[in-house]
Design an enzyme around this catalytic site. Structure first.
Site, PDB file in Angstrom:
ATOM      1  CE1 TYR A   1      -4.627   1.470  -5.660  1.00 41.24           C
ATOM      2  CE2 TYR A   1      -3.237   3.434  -5.621  1.00 41.24           C
ATOM      3  CZ  TYR A   1      -3.461   2.116  -5.274  1.00 41.24           C
ATOM      4  OH  TYR A   1      -2.518   1.438  -4.534  1.00 41.24           O
TER       5      TYR A   1
ATOM      6  CB  CYS B   1      -0.910   0.002   1.226  1.00 40.92           C
ATOM      7  SG  CYS B   1      -1.844   1.540   1.419  1.00 40.92           S
TER       8      CYS B   1
END
Length: 322
Positions: free
Chosen positions: A182, A48
């Site tokens: 994203y 992440c």
């Protein structure tokens, strides 16, 4: 396969990331989290970018012995909801908190919590509850509220005279690059994808030019902005370029950005916290947009990572400014 919740996909196909719920800042005020060594644990996963930047800052500032860390598996657990699991640890439990899934710490904080349990999550060791998951602010707080625990000669990543400029640039980096990849990868319409895709490369082009004459984003001084840009650059060629279809250029195709990324990678705190294998496993074996989406369960062999240790020559820009 884990899935991004469809509630985060708008009617026009745009990906709209969920908001963070736990925002209480660290400090000495009445309604702030007390700054105390050994009181908190950061839950993260090496895949992440939001969590990675907190881990980088923690190491740069020498806070490893002040705030502990628990690492979740890069692969999502096979559950009926999105979660992170501690399957890297003995008995599949975090050794200090005794939990199997990160969602347990979220539900201790709010039994009615309905969002995705995200990383990073800062957990109070005494209660086992998540007390802050606001990745937008957490590095700033380590850089300021935790300053009395910084190691000697720690870099000043958030200097007072640059704070407004750093926040402005970070906002742009987040929208167009960090989250931009994203928004392209999770888009559910051609228009939403194209808008995000164009934003990513427009911003990368601008930063390529900015870094032509300065070693770091703010000149000779390493700052929070460099940390935030690095985490996406490190994942770009190895994952985003293919998995998220942001394939106009690789970072290796940008001379300044590529040398800059290598410069940071070779700086203690950056490369030694970067796990390319975990990153590839997550983005190619574990990430989908929704329950009906599928990706090939093939782990790419490339790209070659040896080039990350090549000489970067960026130190010449430091001498040039002085």
């Amino acid at each position: 396969m884990s899935a991004i919740k469809t509630v985060e996909i708008e009617a026009n196909g745009k990906y709209n990331r969920q908001k963070n719920q736990f925002h209480t800042p660290f400090g000495e005020g009445l309604n702030e989290l007390p700054v105390a060594p050994g009181k908190y644990r950061i839950l993260w996963s090496a895949v992440c970018p939001w969590a990675h930047r907190l881990i980088i800052v923690r190491k740069l500032l020498g806070l490893e012995y002040v705030i502990s860390v628990g690492e979740a598996d890069p692969l999502r657990p096979p559950l009926d909801h999105i979660d992170w699991a501690f399957t890297l640890d003995e008995n599949h439990l975090d050794p200090l908190l005794g939990i199997q899934y990160i969602s347990e710490a979220y539900l201790k904080a709010d039994p009615h919590y309905k969002g995705r349990p995200t990383v990073p999550a800062v957990v109070d060791m005494e209660t086992g509850k998540v007390v802050n998951n606001d990745y937008h602010e957490l590095t700033y707080q380590l850089e300021t509220a935790w300053s009395k625990f910084h190691k000697k000669n720690a870099p000043n990543l958030f200097p007072v005279e640059l704070q407004e400029q750093i926040r402005q640039l970070n906002e742009r980096i987040f929208h167009d690059i960090n989250n931009g990849v994203y928004r392209a990868g999770f888009a559910r319409s051609q228009e939403a994808y194209a808008e995000a895709y164009d934003g990513v490369f427009q911003c990368l082009d601008e930063l390529e030019e900015r870094l032509a004459t300065r070693r770091y984003l703010f000149g000779n001084q390493l700052t929070d902005s460099d940390v935030r840009l690095y985490v996406t650059l490190a994942r770009f060629d190895v994952a985003y370029y293919t998995a998220f279809r942001v394939n106009q250029k690789r970072i290796k195709d940008y001379p300044n950005l590529w040398a800059y990324a290598r410069d940071l990678y070779q700086t203690p705190g950056f490369g030694d916290t970067t796990n390319f294998e975990a990153i590839k496993k997550h983005y190619f074996l574990s990430t989908t947009i929704d329950a009906e989406s599928t990706v090939s369960k093939i782990l790419p062999k490339g790209p070659s990572l040896e080039d990350w240790n090549m000489a970067h020559g960026r130190e010449k820009l430091t001498r040039k400014e002085e």
